[in-house]
Design an enzyme around this catalytic site. Structure first.
Site, PDB file in Angstrom:
ATOM      1  N   ASP A  87       8.915 -24.920  13.768  1.00 34.40           N
ATOM      2  CA  ASP A  87       8.674 -23.479  13.838  1.00 34.40           C
ATOM      3  C   ASP A  87       8.795 -22.971  15.271  1.00 34.40           C
ATOM      4  O   ASP A  87       9.322 -21.878  15.524  1.00 34.40           O
ATOM      5  CB  ASP A  87       7.282 -23.171  13.280  1.00 34.40           C
ATOM      6  CG  ASP A  87       7.182 -21.770  12.696  1.00 34.40           C
ATOM      7  OD1 ASP A  87       8.171 -21.017  12.755  1.00 34.40           O
ATOM      8  OD2 ASP A  87       6.113 -21.433  12.163  1.00 34.40           O
ATOM      9  N   LYS A 127       2.622 -21.050  18.100  1.00 39.26           N
ATOM     10  CA  LYS A 127       4.011 -21.070  18.575  1.00 39.26           C
ATOM     11  C   LYS A 127       4.482 -19.690  18.995  1.00 39.26           C
ATOM     12  O   LYS A 127       5.391 -19.553  19.825  1.00 39.26           O
ATOM     13  CB  LYS A 127       4.930 -21.671  17.509  1.00 39.26           C
ATOM     14  CG  LYS A 127       4.847 -21.001  16.132  1.00 39.26           C
ATOM     15  CD  LYS A 127       5.821 -19.874  15.931  1.00 39.26           C
ATOM     16  CE  LYS A 127       5.630 -19.214  14.582  1.00 39.26           C
ATOM     17  NZ  LYS A 127       6.592 -18.132  14.326  1.00 39.26           N
ATOM     18  N   ALA A 161      13.139 -14.694   8.107  1.00 40.48           N
ATOM     19  CA  ALA A 161      13.231 -13.974   6.832  1.00 40.48           C
ATOM     20  C   ALA A 161      14.665 -13.660   6.433  1.00 40.48           C
ATOM     21  O   ALA A 161      15.047 -13.824   5.265  1.00 40.48           O
ATOM     22  CB  ALA A 161      12.410 -12.686   6.909  1.00 40.48           C
ATOM     23  N   ARG A 174       0.815  -1.216   0.000  1.00 42.87           N
ATOM     24  CA  ARG A 174       0.000   0.000   0.000  1.00 42.87           C
ATOM     25  C   ARG A 174       0.849   1.268   0.000  1.00 42.87           C
ATOM     26  O   ARG A 174       0.400   2.314  -0.457  1.00 42.87           O
ATOM     27  CB  ARG A 174      -0.890   0.030   1.247  1.00 42.87           C
ATOM     28  CG  ARG A 174      -1.957  -1.036   1.302  1.00 42.87           C
ATOM     29  CD  ARG A 174      -2.830  -0.812   2.532  1.00 42.87           C
ATOM     30  NE  ARG A 174      -3.752  -1.903   2.768  1.00 42.87           N
ATOM     31  CZ  ARG A 174      -4.917  -2.050   2.154  1.00 42.87           C
ATOM     32  NH1 ARG A 174      -5.285  -1.178   1.225  1.00 42.87           N
ATOM     33  NH2 ARG A 174      -5.709  -3.072   2.442  1.00 42.87           N
ATOM     34  N   VAL A 221       5.233  -5.615  13.951  1.00 41.43           N
ATOM     35  CA  VAL A 221       4.125  -6.386  14.515  1.00 41.43           C
ATOM     36  C   VAL A 221       4.654  -7.600  15.277  1.00 41.43           C
ATOM     37  O   VAL A 221       5.507  -8.337  14.778  1.00 41.43           O
ATOM     38  CB  VAL A 221       3.163  -6.845  13.408  1.00 41.43           C
ATOM     39  CG1 VAL A 221       2.085  -7.761  13.977  1.00 41.43           C
ATOM     40  CG2 VAL A 221       2.519  -5.633  12.741  1.00 41.43           C
ATOM     41  N   ARG A 244      10.887 -11.706  16.869  1.00 39.33           N
ATOM     42  CA  ARG A 244      10.226 -10.571  17.520  1.00 39.33           C
ATOM     43  C   ARG A 244       9.486 -11.013  18.780  1.00 39.33           C
ATOM     44  O   ARG A 244       9.460 -10.295  19.784  1.00 39.33           O
ATOM     45  CB  ARG A 244       9.227  -9.923  16.564  1.00 39.33           C
ATOM     46  CG  ARG A 244       9.810  -9.412  15.275  1.00 39.33           C
ATOM     47  CD  ARG A 244       8.694  -8.917  14.369  1.00 39.33           C
ATOM     48  NE  ARG A 244       9.125  -8.811  12.987  1.00 39.33           N
ATOM     49  CZ  ARG A 244       8.318  -8.530  11.981  1.00 39.33           C
ATOM     50  NH1 ARG A 244       7.034  -8.323  12.215  1.00 39.33           N
ATOM     51  NH2 ARG A 244       8.781  -8.455  10.741  1.00 39.33           N
ATOM     52  N   LYS A 265       1.098 -15.884   9.683  1.00 35.78           N
ATOM     53  CA  LYS A 265       0.798 -16.775  10.803  1.00 35.78           C
ATOM     54  C   LYS A 265       0.031 -16.002  11.869  1.00 35.78           C
ATOM     55  O   LYS A 265       0.525 -14.994  12.376  1.00 35.78           O
ATOM     56  CB  LYS A 265       2.094 -17.339  11.395  1.00 35.78           C
ATOM     57  CG  LYS A 265       2.944 -18.107  10.379  1.00 35.78           C
ATOM     58  CD  LYS A 265       4.332 -18.425  10.910  1.00 35.78           C
ATOM     59  CE  LYS A 265       5.174 -19.126   9.858  1.00 35.78           C
ATOM     60  NZ  LYS A 265       6.549 -19.397  10.322  1.00 35.78           N
TER      61      LYS A 265
END
Length: 334
Positions: free
Chosen positions: A245, A192, A141, A33, A280, A256, A106
């Site tokens: 995971d 998780k 990532a 966006r 986030v 995070r 997720k």
């Protein structure tokens, strides 16, 4: 067969997978966006969160979703769980779903308690299930961007859709394993994050590796119990979408959710910790949804409940830890 892929969401995670798909020979159009971000990606050919990564020429960018969808043979989403519904609603206004839609985020939607795959089916209708896929597993990532070896799972209701998505993502270093339990794959990736917050709290208090391994193991038991009652296969949670995971998120320095828990242990409030991280933290929102669902179905999830109470009921962290340690020790798998 090479695909033309519309990738929705150009945060760090979305960019890492869009970059992987482009390097795998597909034509990829990334959408976001934010026009300023799109301009930076298009002109400088660098992502602000990963300026060391050169963007391949077959990865282009737009802030107009209809441009990203033009000629697309596959759609991949990589937005936050909170952004899922508005993005898919915008997508629905532009196209009927006739190509695979791969969910890579997720989480569980607040208020509704829906999985992200269930949001897609609510918006596009049940017939769209034949086009739906879900990718999950241990996949930081920054490591995906560096081309480090990585193993994930892909799930879909339709075997042909599963094969198409599997072919698109599979590389020599990005190992993709099929799994037919889509709901279990989605739940493992969401739940998780809550356990990872608890592991971060343990790190913040320097409780050590024994305590953290106990949290991971008992946390996996909670996730598996929750998922089984929700109709998922228990073995799905023992694999990459669950245990894999959970381990990565709980032990990684780049997580995070774990960092968030550590900041709480250091005395920050949840709002202060979120502000300091600046991105986030999905586990914060999943803790609320998971607690509500667990309460409704009478599922005993002590670690998840403690995290929820710290975040939403102002439970003192030390008191929450004491309550967990004072619980009766019953048969391990009950």
């Amino acid at each position: 067969m090479k695909e033309t892929i519309a990738y929705l969401g150009m945060g760090m995670w979305g960019f890492s997978l869009a970059n992987l798909l482009a390097n795998n020979g597909h034509r990829v159009v990334g959408w976001a966006r934010n026009p300023a971000l799109i301009e930076q990606l298009s002109v400088q050919r660098r992502h602000p969160a990963a300026p060391h990564i050169s963007i391949p020429q077959n990865l282009s960018f737009t802030s107009h979703m209809e441009e990203a969808l033009d000629g697309a043979t596959m759609i991949v989403e990589g937005v936050t769980s909170a952004g899922m519904r508005p993005v898919l609603t915008q997508l629905k206004a532009l196209t009927e779903l006739r190509v695979p839609l791969v969910i890579t985020s997720k989480g569980i939607e607040q208020n509704t308690g829906l999985l992200l795959s269930e949001i897609a089916l609510e918006i596009f209708g049940r017939p769209a299930a034949q086009h739906l896929g879900y990718l999950s597993g241990p996949s930081i990532a920054s490591e995906v961007l560096r081309g480090c070896p990585c193993s994930v799972v892909i799930s879909a209701y339709n075997p042909d859709t599963l094969k198409q998505i599997h072919r698109a993502f599979l590389t020599p270093t990005f190992r993709v394993y099929p799994n037919s339990d889509l709901k279990g794959v989605a739940l493992g990736g969401a739940l998780k994050n809550v356990i990872a917050i608890a592991c971060g709290i343990s790190d913040g208090f320097r409780f050590g590796d024994n305590a953290k391994s106990g949290l991971v193991t008992r946390g996996l038991h909670e996730i598996r119990k929750f998922a089984t009652i929700m109709g998922c296969r228990p073995d799905t949670l023992n694999g990459l979408a669950g245990l894999g995971d959970l381990c990565t998120t709980s032990f990684s320095a780049f997580s995070r959710n774990t960092l968030f828990g550590k900041l709480l242990a250091e005395g920050l409030t949840p709002e202060q910790a979120k502000t300091k991280i600046g991105m986030v933290v999905e586990g914060v929102y999943t803790a609320l949804s998971a607690h509500q669902i667990a309460t409704h179905h009478r599922i005993d999830m002590p670690i998840t409940t403690s995290v929820y109470r710290v975040l939403y009921e102002n439970l003192d962290i030390q008191e929450g830890i004491a309550q967990l340690l004072q619980r009766d020790t019953k048969e391990e798998y009950l």
